[in-house]
Scaffold this motif. Structure first.
Motif, PDB file in Angstrom:
ATOM      1  N   ILE A  80      14.337 -14.332  -5.696  1.00  8.03           N
ATOM      2  CA  ILE A  80      14.146 -12.897  -5.937  1.00  8.03           C
ATOM      3  C   ILE A  80      15.495 -12.257  -5.628  1.00  8.03           C
ATOM      4  CG2 ILE A  80      12.995 -10.776  -5.155  1.00  8.03           C
ATOM      5  CD1 ILE A  80      10.630 -12.661  -4.255  1.00  8.03           C
ATOM      6  N   ASP A  81      16.168 -11.760  -6.647  1.00  2.77           N
ATOM      7  CA  ASP A  81      17.496 -11.196  -6.411  1.00  2.77           C
ATOM      8  C   ASP A  81      17.419  -9.883  -5.640  1.00  2.77           C
ATOM      9  OD1 ASP A  81      19.435 -12.993  -7.991  1.00  2.77           O
ATOM     10  OD2 ASP A  81      17.744 -12.679  -9.348  1.00  2.77           O
ATOM     11  N   TYR A  82      16.401  -9.071  -5.970  1.00  2.00           N
ATOM     12  CA  TYR A  82      16.271  -7.760  -5.314  1.00  2.00           C
ATOM     13  C   TYR A  82      14.832  -7.586  -4.844  1.00  2.00           C
ATOM     14  CZ  TYR A  82      20.392  -7.498  -8.222  1.00  2.00           C
ATOM     15  OH  TYR A  82      21.592  -7.792  -8.825  1.00  2.00           O
ATOM     16  N   LEU A  83      14.663  -7.467  -3.531  1.00  2.00           N
ATOM     17  CA  LEU A  83      13.333  -7.261  -2.961  1.00  2.00           C
ATOM     18  C   LEU A  83      13.271  -5.814  -2.462  1.00  2.00           C
ATOM     19  CD1 LEU A  83      10.626  -8.548  -1.976  1.00  2.00           C
ATOM     20  CD2 LEU A  83      11.801  -9.180   0.128  1.00  2.00           C
ATOM     21  N   VAL A  84      12.192  -5.128  -2.819  1.00  2.00           N
ATOM     22  CA  VAL A  84      12.054  -3.726  -2.419  1.00  2.00           C
ATOM     23  C   VAL A  84      10.733  -3.533  -1.682  1.00  2.00           C
ATOM     24  CG1 VAL A  84      11.923  -1.322  -3.217  1.00  2.00           C
ATOM     25  CG2 VAL A  84      13.370  -2.955  -4.447  1.00  2.00           C
ATOM     26  N   ALA A  85      10.799  -3.006  -0.470  1.00  2.00           N
ATOM     27  CA  ALA A  85       9.595  -2.612   0.265  1.00  2.00           C
ATOM     28  C   ALA A  85       9.529  -1.096   0.147  1.00  2.00           C
ATOM     29  CB  ALA A  85       9.688  -3.039   1.729  1.00  2.00           C
ATOM     30  N   THR A  86       8.638  -0.575  -0.697  1.00  2.00           N
ATOM     31  CA  THR A  86       8.678   0.876  -0.965  1.00  2.00           C
ATOM     32  C   THR A  86       8.462   1.694   0.302  1.00  2.00           C
ATOM     33  OG1 THR A  86       6.324   0.958  -1.554  1.00  2.00           O
ATOM     34  CG2 THR A  86       7.916   0.687  -3.376  1.00  2.00           C
ATOM     35  N   HIS A  87       7.538   1.237   1.159  1.00  2.00           N
ATOM     36  CA  HIS A  87       7.302   1.896   2.453  1.00  2.00           C
ATOM     37  C   HIS A  87       6.488   0.932   3.308  1.00  2.00           C
ATOM     38  CE1 HIS A  87       3.670   2.669   0.194  1.00  2.00           C
ATOM     39  NE2 HIS A  87       3.054   3.122   1.264  1.00  2.00           N
ATOM     40  N   PRO A  88       6.568   1.100   4.639  1.00  2.00           N
ATOM     41  CA  PRO A  88       5.998   0.054   5.504  1.00  2.00           C
ATOM     42  C   PRO A  88       4.483   0.149   5.753  1.00  2.00           C
ATOM     43  CG  PRO A  88       7.329   1.575   6.801  1.00  2.00           C
ATOM     44  CD  PRO A  88       7.374   2.064   5.395  1.00  2.00           C
ATOM     45  N   HIS A  89       3.690   0.225   4.709  1.00  2.00           N
ATOM     46  CA  HIS A  89       2.240   0.140   4.850  1.00  2.00           C
ATOM     47  C   HIS A  89       1.779  -1.270   4.473  1.00  2.00           C
ATOM     48  CE1 HIS A  89       1.072   4.697   4.712  1.00  2.00           C
ATOM     49  NE2 HIS A  89       1.191   4.246   5.950  1.00  2.00           N
ATOM     50  N   ALA A  90       0.684  -1.708   5.122  1.00  2.00           N
ATOM     51  CA  ALA A  90       0.233  -3.098   4.985  1.00  2.00           C
ATOM     52  C   ALA A  90      -0.081  -3.508   3.547  1.00  2.00           C
ATOM     53  CB  ALA A  90      -0.989  -3.317   5.856  1.00  2.00           C
ATOM     54  N   ASP A  91      -0.596  -2.580   2.726  1.00  3.67           N
ATOM     55  CA  ASP A  91      -0.948  -2.958   1.353  1.00  3.67           C
ATOM     56  C   ASP A  91       0.279  -3.091   0.443  1.00  3.67           C
ATOM     57  OD1 ASP A  91      -0.765  -0.160   1.730  1.00  3.67           O
ATOM     58  OD2 ASP A  91      -1.825   0.229  -0.140  1.00  3.67           O
ATOM     59  N   HIS A  92       1.474  -2.883   1.025  1.00  9.75           N
ATOM     60  CA  HIS A  92       2.723  -3.027   0.272  1.00  9.75           C
ATOM     61  C   HIS A  92       3.637  -4.102   0.866  1.00  9.75           C
ATOM     62  CE1 HIS A  92       2.114   0.660  -2.214  1.00  9.75           C
ATOM     63  NE2 HIS A  92       1.194   0.808  -1.266  1.00  9.75           N
ATOM     64  N   ILE A  93       3.591  -4.232   2.202  1.00  7.82           N
ATOM     65  CA  ILE A  93       4.500  -5.228   2.826  1.00  7.82           C
ATOM     66  C   ILE A  93       3.737  -6.389   3.460  1.00  7.82           C
ATOM     67  CG2 ILE A  93       6.372  -3.569   3.251  1.00  7.82           C
ATOM     68  CD1 ILE A  93       5.473  -3.699   6.295  1.00  7.82           C
ATOM     69  N   GLY A  94       2.397  -6.403   3.305  1.00  2.00           N
ATOM     70  CA  GLY A  94       1.572  -7.412   3.976  1.00  2.00           C
ATOM     71  C   GLY A  94       2.055  -8.845   3.788  1.00  2.00           C
ATOM     72  N   SER A  95       2.362  -9.220   2.571  1.00  2.00           N
ATOM     73  CA  SER A  95       2.750 -10.610   2.298  1.00  2.00           C
ATOM     74  C   SER A  95       4.266 -10.805   2.298  1.00  2.00           C
ATOM     75  CB  SER A  95       2.185 -11.050   0.941  1.00  2.00           C
ATOM     76  OG  SER A  95       0.781 -11.128   1.018  1.00  2.00           O
ATOM     77  N   MET A  96       4.995  -9.738   2.626  1.00  2.00           N
ATOM     78  CA  MET A  96       6.452  -9.836   2.519  1.00  2.00           C
ATOM     79  C   MET A  96       7.085 -10.792   3.542  1.00  2.00           C
ATOM     80  SD  MET A  96       8.844  -6.653   1.492  1.00  2.00           S
ATOM     81  CE  MET A  96       8.095  -6.137  -0.037  1.00  2.00           C
ATOM     82  N   PRO A  97       6.633 -10.786   4.818  1.00  2.00           N
ATOM     83  CA  PRO A  97       7.245 -11.739   5.762  1.00  2.00           C
ATOM     84  C   PRO A  97       7.112 -13.185   5.274  1.00  2.00           C
ATOM     85  CG  PRO A  97       5.938 -10.130   6.955  1.00  2.00           C
ATOM     86  CD  PRO A  97       5.643  -9.928   5.492  1.00  2.00           C
TER      87      PRO A  97
END
Ligand SMILES: [Zn+2]
Length: 298
Positions: A92-109
């Motif tokens: 993934i060349d560019y990863l974006v976390a739009t904001h730190p809510h669980a339904d957006h960053i939950g699987s990011m770690p």
């Protein structure tokens, strides 16, 4: 005569060796070329992944690079990676976390720990949650530093395409939704507006041109986003709503659906159509809805 014959033999051997080396090089090159299976360049494909009640958008960029905007709730990481790999990408060349809510960053770690990441963009706001801490730890473990995702930043640009961050213009500490990174993805004559969970308050602060062919309706189609005024500025032909089947929030809001219909938009919903893929060559747009959902890992 014997010496002449010997030197001729030496020359012949040297020629044969050189030919063999050249041959093996070109063979290696061909094999290398075949193994890569690089995705076709010159198209922009935006995949609105069905991750239930949450957001995750994977974009294949016209220059052959890739971008992932959000990663849904927990437990989707493994299958988001499988999906990206099945599209022919190893990074993934560019990863974006739009904001730190669980339904957006939950699987990011999970994705950060288990996949190659080029760079990551987040809004300059923190959340007091173990999930957010876990994301920061995963980034640190990979030696990745967070880039400030704010209005005016261009994530990438190339031949007739660009991914520009047009919000947040300012940080609203009291409402993380209104810190959402909003991206305008443009290629040729076509553009996509990816709004995260930005509500009306944040959308009103945007100074850039909002017009886009495809609008990812803000905040899962909630009534706090996609007002008539915003719709008028964006003027989209297609609206995508990312939400879960029978979710507890009543998303999407009935009034938002009415507004989108009145504006003449074709509406695609991940709770009904599952993963929705919209592709453009810079001129025409095609929508595919024959994809499956991203399954939660057990
Ligand atoms: Zn959300």
């Amino acid at each position: 005569m014997k010496n002449k014959l010997l030197s001729s033999l030496k020359i012949l051997t040297a020629c044969l060796l050189t030919a063999a080396i050249l041959c093996s090089c070109s063979l290696e090159y061909i094999l290398f070329g075949e193994e890569q299976e690089a995705p076709p360049e010159g198209k922009l494909s935006v995949h609105f992944l069905d991750v239930g009640q949450g957001d995750s958008i994977f974009a294949e960029l016209p220059n052959g690079e890739s971008m992932l905007v959000d990663a849904g709730d927990n437990y989707y990481g493994e299958n988001i990676i499988k999906y990206i790999e099945s599209e022919g990408f190893k990074k993934i060349d560019y990863l974006v976390a739009t904001h730190p809510h669980a339904d957006h960053i939950g699987s990011m770690p999970y994705i950060v720990r288990n996949f190659e990441i080029g760079s990551i963009y987040m809004p300059k706001v923190s959340a007091n949650t173990s999930l957010y801490e876990n994301l920061l730890k995963s980034l640190k473990s990979k030696g990745l530093t967070v880039k400030n995702g704010k209005a005016g930043v261009t994530i990438v640009s190339g031949d007739d395409f660009s991914a520009d961050i047009i919000a947040p213009v300012k940080i609203d500490e009291k409402n993380l939704n209104n810190c959402s990174i909003v991206i305008k993805l443009s290629y040729g004559k076509r553009s996509f507006l990816l709004t995260g969970d930005a509500e009306t308050g944040e959308m009103k602060t945007i100074k850039s041109d909002l017009s886009a062919d495809v609008l990812k309706a803000g905040h899962h189609g909630s009534k706090t986003s996609t007002t008539d005024k915003i719709l008028k500025s964006v003027n989209p032909d297609i609206a995508v709503i990312s939400c879960g089947k029978n979710n507890d929030y009543g998303h999407p809001d009935e009034d938002v659906l009415k507004r989108l219909k009145a504006a003449g938009c074709s509406i695609y919903r991940t709770d009904k159509h599952k993963t929705v893929v919209i592709e453009t060559d810079g001129e025409s747009l095609t929508v595919e809805t024959d994809h499956t959902s991203i399954k939660r890992a057990s």
